[in-house]
Motif scaffolding. Sequence first.
Motif, mmCIF file in Angstrom:
data_model
loop_
_atom_site.group_PDB
_atom_site.id
_atom_site.type_symbol
_atom_site.label_atom_id
_atom_site.label_comp_id
_atom_site.label_asym_id
_atom_site.label_seq_id
_atom_site.Cartn_x
_atom_site.Cartn_y
_atom_site.Cartn_z
ATOM 1 N N SER A 168 5.789 4.204 -8.664
ATOM 2 C CA SER A 168 6.699 3.403 -9.476
ATOM 3 C C SER A 168 5.934 2.179 -9.952
ATOM 4 O O SER A 168 4.780 1.959 -9.564
ATOM 5 C CB SER A 168 7.925 2.980 -8.662
ATOM 6 N N ALA A 169 6.577 1.360 -10.786
ATOM 7 C CA ALA A 169 5.917 0.140 -11.258
ATOM 8 C C ALA A 169 5.599 -0.793 -10.097
ATOM 9 O O ALA A 169 4.568 -1.474 -10.084
ATOM 10 C CB ALA A 169 6.809 -0.561 -12.273
ATOM 11 N N ALA A 170 6.490 -0.807 -9.094
ATOM 12 C CA ALA A 170 6.278 -1.683 -7.939
ATOM 13 C C ALA A 170 5.257 -1.104 -6.963
ATOM 14 O O ALA A 170 4.637 -1.836 -6.190
ATOM 15 C CB ALA A 170 7.600 -1.928 -7.226
ATOM 16 N N ASN A 171 5.088 0.217 -6.973
ATOM 17 C CA ASN A 171 4.176 0.868 -6.034
ATOM 18 C C ASN A 171 3.396 1.954 -6.778
ATOM 19 O O ASN A 171 3.702 3.134 -6.677
ATOM 20 C CB ASN A 171 4.958 1.473 -4.861
ATOM 21 N N PRO A 172 2.388 1.574 -7.556
ATOM 22 C CA PRO A 172 1.653 2.556 -8.365
ATOM 23 C C PRO A 172 0.880 3.580 -7.542
ATOM 24 O O PRO A 172 0.522 4.643 -8.058
ATOM 25 C CB PRO A 172 0.693 1.675 -9.193
ATOM 26 N N ASN A 173 0.613 3.290 -6.265
ATOM 27 C CA ASN A 173 -0.138 4.224 -5.423
ATOM 28 C C ASN A 173 0.753 5.259 -4.735
ATOM 29 O O ASN A 173 0.253 6.235 -4.171
ATOM 30 C CB ASN A 173 -0.934 3.460 -4.368
ATOM 31 N N GLY A 174 2.062 5.030 -4.729
ATOM 32 C CA GLY A 174 2.967 5.988 -4.134
ATOM 33 C C GLY A 174 2.933 5.999 -2.614
ATOM 34 O O GLY A 174 2.454 5.046 -1.977
ATOM 35 N N PHE A 175 3.419 7.112 -2.032
ATOM 36 C CA PHE A 175 3.509 7.244 -0.573
ATOM 37 C C PHE A 175 2.920 8.581 -0.149
ATOM 38 O O PHE A 175 3.156 9.614 -0.792
ATOM 39 C CB PHE A 175 4.969 7.172 -0.106
#
Length: 436
Positions: A168-175
């Motif tokens: 997402s824009a807040a977490n470009p690296n994901g999970f």
Amino acid sequence: MDETGRYFPRWTLKREGRILPDERPPAFQTLVLGLQHVVAMFGSTVLAPIIMGFDPNVSILFSGLSTLIFFIAVGGRVPSYLGSSFAFIGPILVATGAAAGSPNPNLAVALGGIIAAGVLYALVGLVVSFAGHRWIEKLMPPVLTGAIVAAIGLVLAPIAIASASGTSAANPNGFQLSRWIAILAFISVGAIAVYAPGMARRLPILIGGAIAYLAYYILANGFGLGTPVDFSGVSAAPWFGWPHFTAPVFSLPAITLIAPVVVILVAENLGHIKAIGAMTGRNLDRYLGRAFIGDGLATIVSGCFGGAGMTTYAENMGVMAVTRIFSTLVFLVAAAFAILLGFSPKFGALIQTIPAPVIGGLSIVVFGLIAATAGRIWVENKVDFSDPRNLITVGIALVLGAGNFKLAVAGFTLDGIGTATIGAILFYHLLGFRRR
């Protein structure tokens, strides 16, 4: 009408063997077969609206109503179930700027595009009814339909990967948990499709999704490794109630992005009816125009209230191939079951709890199958790739789609699907100009 002047057939009872469209099995068997068709269509009909950010309850409801519309349009002569079309996913996500698997902020705009596509589809049906269907096969030969289908699958690939990775824009690296759950989802789907016994093999999306959902629930809710699944909405929702309808808004840029999907729907429906004709041993070509009109009207009605665009479903064709029961009355029962599910808010709330990585994993399978279908179209129709006209046209369409090539035309923008579709058709026929 048939030779006796009837619009609908007079279904005759048949208890064993292959049961044709104008025949019917016993009443209880008809009921069970109808429920089986609902189970077969369920995974895809729910997944498509979830990815586009639509209310899946509304789409389930209108899949049932659309099947009734189609049944009336063809006079009960062509056995088919109508469900949410995946061809709309790419154009709608681009036209609305929505993220896959999240509520669509511009749902009304998407609905306007769906209605426009339905109108165009119905108009194609009217032309086919009066002029025949041969012109479609000349306008869109298999080399083109395959290229367009492949381009759609390639355009959608980044959307599937983003959902599967949890970016997402807040977490470009994901999970990492999201990625492993997505991997589990598509491995489960593949294993079930290849190794599962009996009818379970016909439900890989449904069962594979359930396996990944359970794994995520255990890891997230049980061990706290991810965002827990929230069932409060399910508890609060009533068992029965009106779905959340949405009125359409008509936007020319969105319409120009979404309406070209008709090319895919026509090719898809044409192939489905040809296949059903082969399975039943009957030539159903005379119903093609009415089938296009029925599918177009169903898409219009669905779009008017917040449902997805509709198309005939290959999943249900597979069920018919397995059971050898083609009675159109079975699809009336299936439509009735779907309509009942559409009026259950609790059912819709449960669907909304599906975690994003599960949707992402299933999307990888579905979008991949869309692209891979091109190969099947080319092989079955013996497309000659030693012909430079075919090879160059397909190559250009694939790159335009995969790269999401956008082109501004008269104040609006065509995305990769639009440029690949329109470009492939124009380029192919341009290369055939004055060619013997």
